[in-house]
Design an enzyme around this catalytic site. Sequence first.
Site, short mmCIF file in Angstrom:
data_model
loop_
_atom_site.label_atom_id
_atom_site.label_comp_id
_atom_site.label_asym_id
_atom_site.label_seq_id
_atom_site.Cartn_x
_atom_site.Cartn_y
_atom_site.Cartn_z
N ASP A 80 0.80 -1.22 0.00
CA ASP A 80 0.00 0.00 0.00
C ASP A 80 0.83 1.27 0.00
O ASP A 80 0.29 2.38 0.09
CB ASP A 80 -0.94 0.02 1.21
CG ASP A 80 -2.08 -0.98 1.09
OD1 ASP A 80 -2.35 -1.42 -0.04
OD2 ASP A 80 -2.69 -1.31 2.12
N ARG A 105 0.28 -1.58 7.70
CA ARG A 105 0.79 -0.36 7.08
C ARG A 105 1.74 0.43 8.00
O ARG A 105 2.34 1.41 7.55
CB ARG A 105 -0.37 0.55 6.65
CG ARG A 105 -1.26 -0.06 5.57
CD ARG A 105 -2.10 0.98 4.88
NE ARG A 105 -1.28 1.90 4.10
CZ ARG A 105 -1.78 2.94 3.41
NH1 ARG A 105 -3.08 3.19 3.42
NH2 ARG A 105 -0.97 3.74 2.72
N ARG A 150 -9.85 6.03 10.57
CA ARG A 150 -8.40 5.84 10.58
C ARG A 150 -7.67 6.80 11.52
O ARG A 150 -6.90 6.37 12.36
CB ARG A 150 -7.85 5.97 9.15
CG ARG A 150 -8.34 4.89 8.19
CD ARG A 150 -7.84 3.51 8.57
NE ARG A 150 -8.18 2.51 7.57
CZ ARG A 150 -7.44 2.24 6.50
NH1 ARG A 150 -6.31 2.88 6.30
NH2 ARG A 150 -7.81 1.31 5.65
N HIS A 179 -11.33 7.56 4.54
CA HIS A 179 -10.40 8.69 4.59
C HIS A 179 -11.12 9.92 4.06
O HIS A 179 -11.94 9.83 3.15
CB HIS A 179 -9.16 8.44 3.72
CG HIS A 179 -8.09 7.64 4.37
ND1 HIS A 179 -7.29 6.75 3.69
CD2 HIS A 179 -7.66 7.59 5.66
CE1 HIS A 179 -6.42 6.20 4.51
NE2 HIS A 179 -6.63 6.70 5.71
N CYS A 273 -5.04 9.53 -3.46
CA CYS A 273 -4.32 8.60 -2.60
C CYS A 273 -2.87 8.43 -3.06
O CYS A 273 -1.97 8.20 -2.25
CB CYS A 273 -5.00 7.25 -2.58
SG CYS A 273 -6.55 7.21 -1.66
#
Length: 280
Positions: A80, A105, A150, A179, A273
């Site tokens: 990611d 992550r 998140r 997000h 992103c």
Amino acid sequence: MPTDVEEAVAVTPARTPVKRTVLMCKPEYFTVVYRINPWMDPALPTDTSLAVTQWQALYDVYIGLGYDVQLIDPIDGLPDMVYAANGGFVIDNIAYGASFTYPQRQPEGPAYMDWFRENGFDVRVPAEINEGEGDFLLVGDTILAGTGFRSDSNSHDELGTIFGREVVTLGLVNPSFYHLDTAIAKLDETNIAYLPSAFDEPSLAILRERYPDAIIATEEDAAILGLNSYSDGYNVVIASRAKDFERQLRERGYNPIGVDLSELLLGGGGVKCCTLELRR
């Protein structure tokens, strides 16, 4: 008497592009082997070479627009990492590092902070959980800050202390838009587009009051991460399938540029992103 077309032209603002400096990460190790958002399904096949090809098209668009595109080396085992926006938040040469929610992550945070240090940024190591520009958008002098999935809301206080700017907390309620940059698109320093159903009622009241002329995205466009776009104030790079959003942008005097990042959508990411803005 002016025609309707002439009147429309007269009221459409002239938009001016501003050269951007951004950080990107080539998806050399992209795949989906775990599930940490509704978009991800390890049972579905992914094509790393296609992801690289689609990412390269986005990179080429930015180069064509005259952007300064910086690159961070991808790391094997961090699929990611291509979603560079989550790697931090940068204003005035200060880089507020990311501290990721999910263990898969978490190594990305130090990797991005190392890059910031090596490239002359003043790095601030976060005390609070946050996922960088995925949840923080600078609009004018105000930082819009998302929470709910998140980034911890405590990171918003940390943001305000570090950057000395107003931070406006917005609550996200739809897991598909986990997000802030999936639910709001910054178009320029005063204008945004957003998806109302992604937010709780107090946050909607804030958005309606602050941005009464905002573009309201359709559920269909948001569902392909159409709002996960990147703008220089005139050119707006969007998902090529977000046709109604494209139409609305043109009507407001912007120049939408469509790209296909369908393979990276399998990991829950789109244009924004893949794009971390570096503000020196």
